[in-house]
Enzyme design. Sequence first.
Site, PDB file in Angstrom:
ATOM      1  N   CYS A 123       0.834  -1.202   0.000  1.00  0.00           N
ATOM      2  CA  CYS A 123       0.000   0.000   0.000  1.00  0.00           C
ATOM      3  C   CYS A 123       0.869   1.251   0.000  1.00  0.00           C
ATOM      4  CB  CYS A 123      -0.916  -0.013   1.222  1.00  0.00           C
ATOM      5  SG  CYS A 123      -1.902   1.492   1.408  1.00  0.00           S
ATOM      6  N   CYS A 138      -6.187  -0.420   8.280  1.00  0.00           N
ATOM      7  CA  CYS A 138      -5.432   0.825   8.138  1.00  0.00           C
ATOM      8  C   CYS A 138      -5.063   1.337   9.511  1.00  0.00           C
ATOM      9  CB  CYS A 138      -6.219   1.890   7.376  1.00  0.00           C
ATOM     10  SG  CYS A 138      -5.209   3.354   7.015  1.00  0.00           S
ATOM     11  N   PHE A 165      -2.099  32.407   1.550  1.00  0.00           N
ATOM     12  CA  PHE A 165      -2.495  31.019   1.296  1.00  0.00           C
ATOM     13  C   PHE A 165      -3.258  30.525   2.534  1.00  0.00           C
ATOM     14  CE2 PHE A 165       1.636  31.853  -0.684  1.00  0.00           C
ATOM     15  CZ  PHE A 165       1.367  31.614  -2.023  1.00  0.00           C
ATOM     16  N   CYS A 195       1.780   4.104   3.283  1.00  0.00           N
ATOM     17  CA  CYS A 195       2.922   4.096   4.213  1.00  0.00           C
ATOM     18  C   CYS A 195       4.169   3.602   3.493  1.00  0.00           C
ATOM     19  CB  CYS A 195       2.655   3.179   5.413  1.00  0.00           C
ATOM     20  SG  CYS A 195       1.299   3.690   6.478  1.00  0.00           S
ATOM     21  N   ASP A 231       1.591  29.734   4.078  1.00  0.00           N
ATOM     22  CA  ASP A 231       1.288  28.297   4.099  1.00  0.00           C
ATOM     23  C   ASP A 231       0.954  27.856   2.680  1.00  0.00           C
ATOM     24  OD1 ASP A 231       0.683  25.699   4.742  1.00  0.00           O
ATOM     25  OD2 ASP A 231      -1.204  26.149   5.741  1.00  0.00           O
ATOM     26  N   CYS A 234       4.782  22.023   3.461  1.00  0.00           N
ATOM     27  CA  CYS A 234       4.623  20.579   3.314  1.00  0.00           C
ATOM     28  C   CYS A 234       5.685  20.008   2.379  1.00  0.00           C
ATOM     29  CB  CYS A 234       3.220  20.233   2.821  1.00  0.00           C
ATOM     30  SG  CYS A 234       2.805  20.986   1.234  1.00  0.00           S
ATOM     31  N   GLN A 245      -5.583  20.302   7.682  1.00  0.00           N
ATOM     32  CA  GLN A 245      -4.377  19.691   8.203  1.00  0.00           C
ATOM     33  C   GLN A 245      -4.698  18.240   8.551  1.00  0.00           C
ATOM     34  OE1 GLN A 245      -1.390  20.835   8.145  1.00  0.00           O
ATOM     35  NE2 GLN A 245      -1.834  22.960   7.580  1.00  0.00           N
TER      36      GLN A 245
END
Length: 400
Positions: free
Chosen positions: A57, A135, A266, A60, A332, A358, A239
């Site tokens: 998957c 999950c 943003f 992760c 952001d 990010c 978030q």
Amino acid sequence: MSDSGGIVLRVAAHGDGLTEDGRHVALTAPGDHVAADGSITPGPHHAQPVCRHFPECGGCQLQHLDDTALSDFVRDRVLNALVSQNITADEVAPVHLSPPRSRRRAVLHAINGPKGPRIGFTKERSHHVVDMMQCEVIDPRLFEMVAPLRRLLANRLPKGGGAEIILAIADQGVDVAIKGARFDGMGGHDAIIDFAEAHRLARICVDEGHGPEPRWEPRPVTISFGTIAVPLPPGAFLQATQDGEAVLLLGVKRAVGDAATVADLFAGLGTFALSMNAGTRVYAAEADRAAIESLKAGADAARLHAIAEHRDLFRRPLETSELDRFDAVILDPPRAGAREQTIRLADAKTPRIAYVSCNPASFAKDAGRLIEGGYRLKRVTPVGQFRWSTHVELVGAFER
């Protein structure tokens, strides 16, 4: 290269272990021994994966790391990006890792399978959907929707295509948005209503090619920032975890300090703009019209000193003369960073900047421009909201 192999020194950006003899080896942890034939002897930081779908998957990539190695990975992703731009932060705060089963928003995919719809994340670098039977990263309230969604989507997915499902936890409960499936006629309508009632959804929206249309929303759906509730547009960005959001907010507020006037660029739904200290005058700019309208509605209801503007900051960044009016600026931006905006910020007189990112690589490039303009990176806080993922976030505090 030694015939005896080598010890894994660290985990590289894409999740593979880097050995002392220069090899990149998948699914290894710092301290593992990799023999010349490729066999692996686990070291002290090699953990037993907790999910049956790992590593197939794509949700992760790092379940084979213990928390020490995972924290080191998150920190090193940030610091290595800064080193690439010859930047050193005055302070590196401790890494924050979100706990398992804490993600409150997930984008899943659904495709037809031999026994019915397959729903889950896609395999790494592939369009193959791994049918989710377990999950360990998303909130259990979201995971509980997966099996019922398989039944709902049976015979409703296009042949040769699929659907996108966005699940989120709102103030009123689970919010579901489905794009690509067909719910034709009264049968389709009744199926949606029965599904929503049976699972006590906050809302369910369907996008059949003309934008998301709410099909069930007994009460207006909201998301709260502190005590302020704002309308939550279907599929809106949040978030990933509440604890991660709290850490980012703490870093932003510490960077902004006692600023009387703040620009939040943003701004999204208002995660930061609506959480400033009482009395702070806030200007918020955001390109997504639905998001900025939600922010404005929340600010107006709370009677805040806030101005919200629909503005594409990539095409029309705030100019230096505009930035000079503020005691602090919050950034952001999306993963691409904020090149045009930081070019202008570098020439501004704004004393403080809080930059939430990010993408450590784009952050470091933007940070380099700010530092060339006279700012100093006082503090950086690495954040791992997407547990066991190579996706890393951070908040940086700059001062003149």
